[in-house]
Scaffold this motif. Structure first.
Motif, PDB file in Angstrom:
ATOM      1  N   HIS A  45      -1.113   2.785  -1.476  1.00  0.00           N
ATOM      2  CA  HIS A  45      -1.338   2.083  -2.738  1.00  0.00           C
ATOM      3  C   HIS A  45      -0.368   2.622  -3.773  1.00  0.00           C
ATOM      4  CE1 HIS A  45      -5.148   0.107  -1.551  1.00  0.00           C
ATOM      5  NE2 HIS A  45      -5.165   1.111  -0.683  1.00  0.00           N
ATOM      6  N   GLY A  48       0.500   0.313 -10.408  1.00  0.00           N
ATOM      7  CA  GLY A  48       1.224  -0.780 -11.044  1.00  0.00           C
ATOM      8  C   GLY A  48       1.442  -0.540 -12.530  1.00  0.00           C
ATOM      9  N   ASN A  52      -3.080  -0.217 -12.564  1.00  0.00           N
ATOM     10  CA  ASN A  52      -3.981  -0.603 -11.481  1.00  0.00           C
ATOM     11  C   ASN A  52      -3.316  -0.277 -10.143  1.00  0.00           C
ATOM     12  OD1 ASN A  52      -2.010  -2.580 -11.964  1.00  0.00           O
ATOM     13  ND2 ASN A  52      -3.218  -4.171 -11.005  1.00  0.00           N
ATOM     14  N   TRP A  53      -4.127  -0.014  -9.134  1.00  0.00           N
ATOM     15  CA  TRP A  53      -3.611   0.340  -7.816  1.00  0.00           C
ATOM     16  C   TRP A  53      -3.446  -0.923  -6.980  1.00  0.00           C
ATOM     17  CZ3 TRP A  53      -1.701   5.004  -6.938  1.00  0.00           C
ATOM     18  CH2 TRP A  53      -2.105   6.056  -7.755  1.00  0.00           C
ATOM     19  N   VAL A  54      -2.290  -1.052  -6.330  1.00  0.00           N
ATOM     20  CA  VAL A  54      -1.954  -2.214  -5.526  1.00  0.00           C
ATOM     21  C   VAL A  54      -1.563  -1.737  -4.131  1.00  0.00           C
ATOM     22  CG1 VAL A  54      -0.383  -4.184  -5.309  1.00  0.00           C
ATOM     23  CG2 VAL A  54      -1.091  -3.397  -7.575  1.00  0.00           C
ATOM     24  N   GLN A  55      -2.151  -2.355  -3.105  1.00  0.00           N
ATOM     25  CA  GLN A  55      -1.770  -1.967  -1.751  1.00  0.00           C
ATOM     26  C   GLN A  55      -0.367  -2.481  -1.454  1.00  0.00           C
ATOM     27  OE1 GLN A  55      -4.428  -3.010   1.445  1.00  0.00           O
ATOM     28  NE2 GLN A  55      -3.025  -2.224   2.995  1.00  0.00           N
ATOM     29  N   VAL A  56       0.496  -1.571  -1.000  1.00  0.00           N
ATOM     30  CA  VAL A  56       1.890  -1.930  -0.730  1.00  0.00           C
ATOM     31  C   VAL A  56       2.332  -1.584   0.691  1.00  0.00           C
ATOM     32  CG1 VAL A  56       2.639  -1.823  -3.143  1.00  0.00           C
ATOM     33  CG2 VAL A  56       2.720   0.253  -1.731  1.00  0.00           C
ATOM     34  N   ASP A  78       6.824  -4.910  -1.236  1.00  0.00           N
ATOM     35  CA  ASP A  78       6.321  -5.586  -2.425  1.00  0.00           C
ATOM     36  C   ASP A  78       7.326  -6.668  -2.784  1.00  0.00           C
ATOM     37  OD1 ASP A  78       4.416  -5.460  -4.871  1.00  0.00           O
ATOM     38  OD2 ASP A  78       6.436  -5.455  -5.761  1.00  0.00           O
TER      39      ASP A  78
END
Length: 108
Positions: A45, A48, A52-56, A78
């Motif tokens: 993750h 961002g 916020n945390w984004v799975q990458v 991404d």
């Protein structure tokens, strides 16, 4: 080429940073609990711009053919990246991981 490191914080969460000329990201690893032996060991993750945390990506546990030593391998991707980052993470004596980038080789 070493592009980052990941360390376990006081809460037991693996966090780190990846930096290249085009990419600078804070990452965290979330363990994947699955009975499937082909499932990744960790989800990757990234933090961002809106905090916020984004799975990458995902990391799979592999073993060296020569030494049998375990390491993590996977990719980070991404839409903002020109191409996925192929990475391997090698555990250090202090429990941290060095993140190493490699350009994929084409199969003949």
């Amino acid at each position: 080429m070493n592009i980052g490191s990941i360390k376990q914080n006081d809460n037991g969460i693996y966090m780190g940073r990846i930096s290249t000329l085009a990419v600078a990201m804070t990452i965290a690893l979330r363990a994947v609990n699955s009975p499937n032996p082909k499932a990744p060991r960790f989800e990757v993750h990234a933090l961002g711009p809106n905090r916020n945390w984004v799975q990458v990506g995902a990391l799979f546990e592999l073993h060296s053919n020569n030494t049998g030593e375990a390491f993590l391998n996977g990719r980070i991707d991404d839409p903002s990246l020109a191409a996925p980052l192929q990475v391997s993470c090698f555990r250090q004596d202090d429990g941290s991981y060095n993140v190493v980038w490699s350009r994929p080789t084409r199969r003949r």
